[in-house]
Write a protein that holds these residues in place. Structure first.
Motif, short mmCIF file in Angstrom:
data_model
loop_
_atom_site.label_atom_id
_atom_site.label_comp_id
_atom_site.label_asym_id
_atom_site.label_seq_id
_atom_site.Cartn_x
_atom_site.Cartn_y
_atom_site.Cartn_z
N SER A 446 0.85 -1.20 0.00
CA SER A 446 0.00 0.00 0.00
C SER A 446 0.88 1.25 0.00
O SER A 446 0.51 2.28 -0.59
N GLY A 447 2.06 1.16 0.62
CA GLY A 447 3.01 2.28 0.61
C GLY A 447 3.51 2.56 -0.80
O GLY A 447 3.61 3.73 -1.22
N VAL A 448 3.80 1.51 -1.56
CA VAL A 448 4.27 1.68 -2.94
C VAL A 448 3.19 2.36 -3.77
O VAL A 448 3.44 3.31 -4.52
N MET A 449 1.95 1.89 -3.61
CA MET A 449 0.84 2.48 -4.38
C MET A 449 0.66 3.96 -4.01
O MET A 449 0.36 4.79 -4.86
N ASP A 450 0.86 4.26 -2.72
CA ASP A 450 0.74 5.64 -2.24
C ASP A 450 1.76 6.54 -2.95
O ASP A 450 1.42 7.61 -3.45
N ILE A 451 3.01 6.05 -3.01
CA ILE A 451 4.07 6.84 -3.66
C ILE A 451 3.75 7.05 -5.14
O ILE A 451 3.86 8.14 -5.69
N GLU A 455 3.19 10.62 -7.00
CA GLU A 455 4.03 11.04 -8.13
C GLU A 455 3.17 11.38 -9.35
O GLU A 455 3.44 12.35 -10.05
N ALA A 456 2.11 10.58 -9.56
CA ALA A 456 1.22 10.84 -10.69
C ALA A 456 0.54 12.19 -10.52
O ALA A 456 0.44 12.97 -11.48
N ALA A 457 0.10 12.49 -9.27
CA ALA A 457 -0.58 13.77 -9.00
C ALA A 457 0.39 14.92 -9.25
O ALA A 457 0.04 15.95 -9.85
N SER A 458 1.63 14.74 -8.80
CA SER A 458 2.62 15.81 -8.95
C SER A 458 2.94 16.06 -10.43
O SER A 458 3.03 17.19 -10.87
N LYS A 459 3.02 14.96 -11.21
CA LYS A 459 3.29 15.12 -12.65
C LYS A 459 2.15 15.86 -13.34
O LYS A 459 2.36 16.65 -14.26
N ALA A 460 0.91 15.55 -12.88
CA ALA A 460 -0.27 16.17 -13.50
C ALA A 460 -0.53 17.56 -12.92
O ALA A 460 -1.45 18.25 -13.36
N VAL A 464 -2.61 16.85 -3.90
CA VAL A 464 -2.93 15.54 -3.31
C VAL A 464 -4.07 15.69 -2.31
O VAL A 464 -4.02 16.57 -1.45
N ASP A 465 -5.09 14.84 -2.44
CA ASP A 465 -6.18 14.81 -1.45
C ASP A 465 -5.77 13.84 -0.35
O ASP A 465 -5.93 12.63 -0.48
N GLU A 466 -5.21 14.39 0.72
CA GLU A 466 -4.61 13.56 1.78
C GLU A 466 -5.62 12.57 2.38
O GLU A 466 -5.32 11.41 2.62
N GLU A 467 -6.82 13.07 2.61
CA GLU A 467 -7.84 12.24 3.25
C GLU A 467 -8.18 11.02 2.37
O GLU A 467 -8.19 9.87 2.83
N LYS A 468 -8.38 11.30 1.08
CA LYS A 468 -8.73 10.25 0.12
C LYS A 468 -7.60 9.22 0.00
O LYS A 468 -7.82 8.00 0.00
#
Ligand code: COA
Length: 531
Positions: A446-451, A455-460, A464-468
């Motif tokens: 789950s940590g890998v998926m989080d990273i 990264e995808a959000a940052s590229k786009a 980041v929606d922390e709660e979600k």
């Protein structure tokens, strides 16, 4: 060969807490195994008995030699899966019939009339593979309503393989015997149809492609069940039945008699006097970490499994995270590969070399798997850990001596493959109750998926929606945690069953004995090794 000297302290806190947790897990396992014998439930069992029939486990008991063991395969298949009964409507395993090791497959007629479910089909396939790989004659105790009709889309197409395999075993001179006890329709009819020997029980067995209702629908013909497919008709007219049995016990007697004339072709070593291990198997419960994240010394396990605790360790000071060496188990020679930490380049290369040696000498392999995977990181990539790991996977893939895998802890990543996980077709694979299995641990995954998502959000350029993200991470972690459970694995036939660690020596002995029905021939042919 010198014995291993144990340094286990049974008074230590670690030992005591492992012991308590592992014992509780074994007791929970026993309760599940007891529950798994209740077939389709009280109502159906009562009805079956009221018809004067034996239950599948009773049939197996009557078929086996007096005092024979029965190594049940996948007794908890289907557990926790929707629309499945525990055991998946089939009872199967290895036992002695007229002195010969046989694979026995009994339909559980109290579960959906013995119809084959999705997991039931997987289990039948596994039992058939065990028969083929170990050259064991098969005895099917048939009473099956064919395919589980509401789930036909999942089983119809792959289901054809089961019938093909019966005749392919026959071609390999591995005979199959069917004893038909009740109504066997469609797929249930092809079980005897494809077998080498067919026994039908008078006034009970009814075998047809389609029962009277289907015949009426299809052709308008009105016919009763006995005339359409009764044991007498098949013995006198159709020729599908080779032996007519007076009753169930007579049918089992005939099956036992048939086995007496089957020839034996094996190089099984004769009985060799064997020494018990020097240390009690009971201590395995205190040695194995109940929390598989905590490593434990695998030589302590070996010392409680092999004859006289004697172990000729190979390359003991090199690649120390994989312990390799020669031993005997009930007199059978074995080569052991056992994890003692994360797999490194050296340990992988050593494992490959050891597998070559065992193949050169026709020595069966025993894998004791407790592995978090291969070491990751820049230095390890640079030294070529993928290349070295591939050597071990190459050796495991191409080795032809029998291999038996015991999951004594975790099984993660490519470590599962390199240590002869299910996909590498060990002859048998059993798990201890502390076993957990997944591509990686739930937190890491789950940590890998989080990273990745961050990264995808940052590229786009999206905030980041922390709660979600947190709730998605928690949900994924909990899903992976559930899917890593030993019962999740056994339900899906990822193993041949969960065993009490204290029975490991016995289970290995039966497995080795079964494996030796086919000559243990090693190979010196391998895929290209990357050096
Ligand atoms: N698939 C799924 N469920 C089946 C089934 C099948 N092939 N055959 C029977 N069942 C179910 C029944 O619906 C029943 O479920 P319920 O109790 O929840 O209603 C349960 O199994 C027991 O069946 P029942 O007919 O009461 O048992 P029985 O012992 O009196 O008769 C059979 C057994 C096999 C003779 C009868 O169920 C039958 O003829 N089944 C259909 C066989 C068939 O045509 N198969 C073709 C498959 S390709």
């Amino acid at each position: 060969m010198r014995p291993i000297k144990s340094v286990v302290n049974s008074q230590s806190e670690t030992f005591k807490s492992n012991y308590a947790a592992n014992l509780a897990a074994v007791e929970a396992l026993r309760a599940e195994l007891v529950r798994s014998t209740s077939g389709g439930g009280e109502q159906y069992v009562k009805r079956h008995l009221a018809r004067g029939k034996l239950l599948p486990r009773e049939r197996i008991e009557m078929l086996l030699d007096e005092g024979s063991y029965f190594l049940e395969i996948a007794p908890l298949a289907g557990i926790g899966i929707e629309n499945e009964f525990v055991g998946a409507g089939v009872v199967g395993g290895i036992g002695l019939v007229s002195g010969r090791e046989c694979i026995i497959i009994a339909n559980e007629a109290t579960v959906k009339g013995g119809a084959v479910s999705e997991i039931g089909q997987l289990k039948n396939r596994r039992l058939s593979d065990i028969g083929t790989q170990n050259a064991l004659p098969s005895i099917s105790l048939v009473e099956s309503a064919g395919a589980d009709l509401p789930v036909q889309a999942k089983i119809f197409v792959p289901g054809g393989r089961g019938f093909r395999e019966i005749t392919r075993r026959s071609k390999l001179r591995i005979p199959s015997i069917s004893v038909v006890f009740g109504n066997s329709t469609a797929g249930g009819a092809y079980l005897p149809g494809m077998s080498d020997y067919v026994i039908m029980v008078k006034n009970q067995a009814q075998v047809f492609l389609g029962g009277p209702p289907l015949v009426k629908m299809a052709t308008g013909e009105i016919v009763d069940e006995e005339s359409l497919g009764g044991a007498l008709m098949h013995s006198r007219k159709s020729g599908l039945s080779d032996y007519l049995a007076d009753d169930e016990l007579d049918g089992l007697r005939i099956a036992r008699e048939i086995v007496t004339h089957l020839s034996v072709d094996s190089d099984k070593p004769g009985p060799v006097p064997s020494e018990e291990p020097l240390y009690p198997a009971d201590e395995l419960l205190g040695i194995a970490s109940a929390d598989i994240r905590v490593p434990f010394e695998v030589r302590e396990v070996i010392a409680r499994i092999v004859d006289g605790s004697r172990f000729e360790e190979f390359k003991s000071r090199y690649g120390t995270t994989l312990v390799t060496g020669f031993a005997q188990l009930y007199g059978f020679p074995i080569g052991i590969l056992a994890n003692n930490g994360v797999l490194m380049s050296e340990s992988a290369g050593k494992g490959a070399q050891f597998i070559h040696l065992c193949n050169q000498q026709n020595i069966p392999l025993v894998f004791l798997q407790n592995i978090t995977g291969f070491m990751v990181g820049r230095a390890y990539e640079e030294e070529g850990i993928i290349r070295h790991g591939a050597k071990l996977i190459n050796a495991v893939s191409n080795s032809t001596v029998p291999a038996i895998t015991i999951m004594i802890g975790g099984s993660y990543g490519a470590g599962n493959y390199a240590m002869c996980g299910r996909a590498y077709e060990p002859r048998f694979l059993f798990s201890w109750p502390n076993h957990r299995i997944a591509v990686m641990g739930p937190q890491q995954l789950s940590g890998v998926m989080d990273i990745i998502k961050r990264e995808a959000a940052s590229k786009a350029g999206i905030p980041v929606d922390e709660e979600k993200l947190t709730s998605a991470r928690k949900a994924l972690e909990s899903q992976i945690d559930q899917e890593s459970d030993v019962y999740f694995a056994t339900a899906r036939l990822w193993d041949d069953g969960i065993i009490d660690p204290r029975e490991t020596r016995t289970v290995l002995a039966i497995s080795l004995s079964a494996a030796y029905n086919r000559p243990a021939e090693g190979t010196m042919e391998w895929g290209v090794f990357r050096h």
